[in-house]
Scaffold this active site. Sequence first.
Site, PDB file in Angstrom:
ATOM      1  N   TYR A 130       0.747  -1.210  -0.007  1.00  8.45           N
ATOM      2  CA  TYR A 130       0.108  -0.096  -0.147  1.00  8.45           C
ATOM      3  C   TYR A 130       0.826   1.459   0.038  1.00  8.45           C
ATOM      4  O   TYR A 130       1.921   1.287   0.792  1.00  8.45           O
ATOM      5  CB  TYR A 130      -0.883   0.110   1.179  1.00  8.45           C
ATOM      6  CG  TYR A 130      -2.071  -0.782   1.252  1.00  8.45           C
ATOM      7  CD1 TYR A 130      -3.300  -0.632   0.402  1.00  8.45           C
ATOM      8  CD2 TYR A 130      -1.952  -2.127   1.968  1.00  8.45           C
ATOM      9  CE1 TYR A 130      -4.166  -1.752   0.440  1.00  8.45           C
ATOM     10  CE2 TYR A 130      -3.128  -3.145   1.895  1.00  8.45           C
ATOM     11  CZ  TYR A 130      -4.306  -2.884   1.212  1.00  8.45           C
ATOM     12  OH  TYR A 130      -5.134  -3.750   0.905  1.00  8.45           O
ATOM     13  N   HIS A 159       4.328   7.609  -7.934  1.00  9.02           N
ATOM     14  CA  HIS A 159       5.924   7.984  -8.072  1.00  9.02           C
ATOM     15  C   HIS A 159       6.572   6.838  -8.148  1.00  9.02           C
ATOM     16  O   HIS A 159       7.959   7.127  -7.744  1.00  9.02           O
ATOM     17  CB  HIS A 159       6.003   8.798  -6.865  1.00  9.02           C
ATOM     18  CG  HIS A 159       5.408  10.269  -6.805  1.00  9.02           C
ATOM     19  ND1 HIS A 159       5.531  11.387  -7.878  1.00  9.02           N
ATOM     20  CD2 HIS A 159       4.143  10.598  -6.357  1.00  9.02           C
ATOM     21  CE1 HIS A 159       4.881  12.476  -7.463  1.00  9.02           C
ATOM     22  NE2 HIS A 159       4.054  11.959  -6.535  1.00  9.02           N
ATOM     23  N   GLY A 160       6.394   5.691  -8.270  1.00  5.99           N
ATOM     24  CA  GLY A 160       7.248   4.268  -8.615  1.00  5.99           C
ATOM     25  C   GLY A 160       7.520   3.881  -7.160  1.00  5.99           C
ATOM     26  O   GLY A 160       8.141   3.026  -7.000  1.00  5.99           O
ATOM     27  N   ASN A 213     -10.212  -4.322  -8.313  1.00  5.27           N
ATOM     28  CA  ASN A 213      -9.264  -3.435  -8.123  1.00  5.27           C
ATOM     29  C   ASN A 213      -8.507  -3.365  -9.615  1.00  5.27           C
ATOM     30  O   ASN A 213      -7.400  -3.815  -9.515  1.00  5.27           O
ATOM     31  CB  ASN A 213      -8.302  -3.574  -6.879  1.00  5.27           C
ATOM     32  CG  ASN A 213      -7.250  -2.311  -6.585  1.00  5.27           C
ATOM     33  OD1 ASN A 213      -7.209  -1.479  -7.520  1.00  5.27           O
ATOM     34  ND2 ASN A 213      -6.884  -2.446  -5.275  1.00  5.27           N
ATOM     35  N   GLU A 214      -9.002  -2.695 -10.542  1.00  2.00           N
ATOM     36  CA  GLU A 214      -8.441  -2.798 -11.684  1.00  2.00           C
ATOM     37  C   GLU A 214      -7.080  -2.125 -11.903  1.00  2.00           C
ATOM     38  O   GLU A 214      -6.250  -2.558 -12.749  1.00  2.00           O
ATOM     39  CB  GLU A 214      -9.426  -2.236 -12.870  1.00  2.00           C
ATOM     40  CG  GLU A 214     -10.604  -2.946 -12.652  1.00  2.00           C
ATOM     41  CD  GLU A 214     -11.610  -2.329 -13.949  1.00  2.00           C
ATOM     42  OE1 GLU A 214     -11.274  -1.150 -14.549  1.00  2.00           O
ATOM     43  OE2 GLU A 214     -13.033  -2.542 -14.007  1.00  2.00           O
ATOM     44  N   TYR A 260       0.100  -5.045 -11.314  1.00  2.00           N
ATOM     45  CA  TYR A 260       0.607  -6.735 -11.081  1.00  2.00           C
ATOM     46  C   TYR A 260       1.134  -7.217 -12.555  1.00  2.00           C
ATOM     47  O   TYR A 260       2.130  -8.050 -12.599  1.00  2.00           O
ATOM     48  CB  TYR A 260      -0.265  -7.429 -10.364  1.00  2.00           C
ATOM     49  CG  TYR A 260      -0.394  -6.957  -9.118  1.00  2.00           C
ATOM     50  CD1 TYR A 260       0.798  -6.321  -8.178  1.00  2.00           C
ATOM     51  CD2 TYR A 260      -1.631  -6.807  -8.288  1.00  2.00           C
ATOM     52  CE1 TYR A 260       0.528  -5.765  -6.819  1.00  2.00           C
ATOM     53  CE2 TYR A 260      -1.666  -6.154  -6.994  1.00  2.00           C
ATOM     54  CZ  TYR A 260      -0.542  -5.947  -6.394  1.00  2.00           C
ATOM     55  OH  TYR A 260      -0.898  -5.220  -5.299  1.00  2.00           O
ATOM     56  N   LYS A 262       1.812  -5.602 -15.398  1.00  2.00           N
ATOM     57  CA  LYS A 262       2.983  -5.007 -15.740  1.00  2.00           C
ATOM     58  C   LYS A 262       4.380  -5.664 -15.266  1.00  2.00           C
ATOM     59  O   LYS A 262       5.286  -5.508 -15.814  1.00  2.00           O
ATOM     60  CB  LYS A 262       2.735  -3.635 -15.693  1.00  2.00           C
ATOM     61  CG  LYS A 262       1.899  -2.823 -16.750  1.00  2.00           C
ATOM     62  CD  LYS A 262       1.978  -1.457 -16.593  1.00  2.00           C
ATOM     63  CE  LYS A 262       0.739  -0.772 -17.306  1.00  2.00           C
ATOM     64  NZ  LYS A 262       0.403   0.486 -17.138  1.00  2.00           N
TER      65      LYS A 262
END
Length: 172
Positions: free
Chosen positions: A97, A105-106, A135-136, A142, A144
């Site tokens: 989270y 911001h990565g 939770n698209e 995930y 990616k």
Amino acid sequence: MTMTIKECTIEDLRELQSISVETFTETFKHHNSAEHLNAYLEKAYNLNKLEQELANPSSQFFFVYIYQEVAGYLKINTGDAQSEVMGDDSLEVERIYVKKKFQKHGLGKNLMNKAVEVAKEQKKEKIWLGVWEENENAIEFYKKKGFFQTGAHSFYMGDDEQVDLIMTKILY
């Protein structure tokens, strides 16, 4: 932006509770009743439960900081700490989270990289996680990162049964 990742200790208990409640609420309050959300928060993030989780040698928590502020956190599990029986060759990402103001911001990518690093250090063959089927944004993140759906299980928000997709990434 200066980012650091640090493993949590028992001294971080109250900060862990605070960020857990804040980020979970930010993520899910618009999709659940206040009653179900509050019941889940009380069960999942009470101090006694978090203290037990921190003390479990098969679980680890990490904070990600932006400058001196905790911006997010990661919880990983191995062995019998995993929320599903997945075997000794697996590492579970149970929680990842980031506070809303620090998203995009990565930081999630850096926390996931930390999970992969730990999994490789421990010679795990795969990483898995559960993500709410609605939770698209998280599901796309995930994907990616190389995860694919391998199953599903029930997740309870209070007494409201929801479905989490189980997603797995093969490391070796």
